[in-house]
Design an enzyme around this catalytic site. Sequence first.
Site, PDB file in Angstrom:
ATOM      1  N   HIS A  52      34.323  40.336  37.931  1.00 30.64           N
ATOM      2  CA  HIS A  52      33.882  41.409  38.589  1.00 30.64           C
ATOM      3  C   HIS A  52      35.144  42.498  38.719  1.00 30.64           C
ATOM      4  O   HIS A  52      36.137  42.002  38.569  1.00 30.64           O
ATOM      5  CB  HIS A  52      33.511  41.069  40.005  1.00 30.64           C
ATOM      6  CG  HIS A  52      32.005  40.384  39.914  1.00 30.64           C
ATOM      7  ND1 HIS A  52      31.455  40.140  41.052  1.00 30.64           N
ATOM      8  CD2 HIS A  52      31.342  39.927  38.695  1.00 30.64           C
ATOM      9  CE1 HIS A  52      30.050  39.613  40.932  1.00 30.64           C
ATOM     10  NE2 HIS A  52      30.216  39.331  39.447  1.00 30.64           N
ATOM     11  N   GLU A  54      36.599  43.406  41.308  1.00 31.32           N
ATOM     12  CA  GLU A  54      37.655  43.146  42.399  1.00 31.32           C
ATOM     13  C   GLU A  54      38.490  42.047  41.762  1.00 31.32           C
ATOM     14  O   GLU A  54      39.671  41.943  42.102  1.00 31.32           O
ATOM     15  CB  GLU A  54      36.716  42.534  43.655  1.00 31.32           C
ATOM     16  CG  GLU A  54      35.901  43.650  44.218  1.00 31.32           C
ATOM     17  CD  GLU A  54      34.625  43.571  43.906  1.00 31.32           C
ATOM     18  OE1 GLU A  54      33.652  43.658  44.686  1.00 31.32           O
ATOM     19  OE2 GLU A  54      34.099  43.149  42.667  1.00 31.32           O
ATOM     20  N   CYS A  82      30.519  41.146  46.615  1.00 30.54           N
ATOM     21  CA  CYS A  82      29.799  39.882  46.513  1.00 30.54           C
ATOM     22  C   CYS A  82      30.571  38.727  47.418  1.00 30.54           C
ATOM     23  O   CYS A  82      31.765  38.944  47.534  1.00 30.54           O
ATOM     24  CB  CYS A  82      29.340  39.311  45.352  1.00 30.54           C
ATOM     25  SG  CYS A  82      30.694  38.766  44.118  1.00 30.54           S
ATOM     26  N   CYS A  85      33.732  37.413  45.389  1.00 29.21           N
ATOM     27  CA  CYS A  85      34.934  38.512  45.674  1.00 29.21           C
ATOM     28  C   CYS A  85      35.350  38.585  46.930  1.00 29.21           C
ATOM     29  O   CYS A  85      36.665  38.530  46.930  1.00 29.21           O
ATOM     30  CB  CYS A  85      34.454  39.932  45.078  1.00 29.21           C
ATOM     31  SG  CYS A  85      34.076  40.024  43.267  1.00 29.21           S
TER      32      CYS A  85
END
Length: 144
Positions: A52, A54, A82, A85
């Site tokens: 992801h 992040e 999410c 993260c």
Amino acid sequence: MDDEKYMRLALQEANKALMQGEIPIGAVIVSHGQVIGRGHNMTERLQDVTAHAEMQAITAAATYLGGKYLKECTLYVTVEPCIMCAGAIGWSQISRVVYGCQDVKRGYQTYAPRALHPKCQLTQGVLQDECKSMIQQFFVNKRP
């Protein structure tokens, strides 16, 4: 305002993801006015569900600083993190998180609202319309 300036950089990262066929989410990490980490979704390219935006930015910032803790850093991300993260953000002790639009289906606040470090400050809704439009348009095009 600096928040808008850095969120625009996160939007540029999200656009990179979009151009690569990824879900368009982008992130930057700033320390004392300097961008020290950037990332965008790379889950398809890397065939890695943890890739992801992040996570990419956290890894880049930790490498830049030479340590795993990102105290006195701000993470700018186009969409609410999410839970995975948010956990990484919490463990890295990022001091502040700024995000553009909510993720009502998978955002951490729905499932784990205390995942961030207790001292972490949260700012929501920076360039919300632009962030939301980018992600919504992606899914409209993906699922006609």
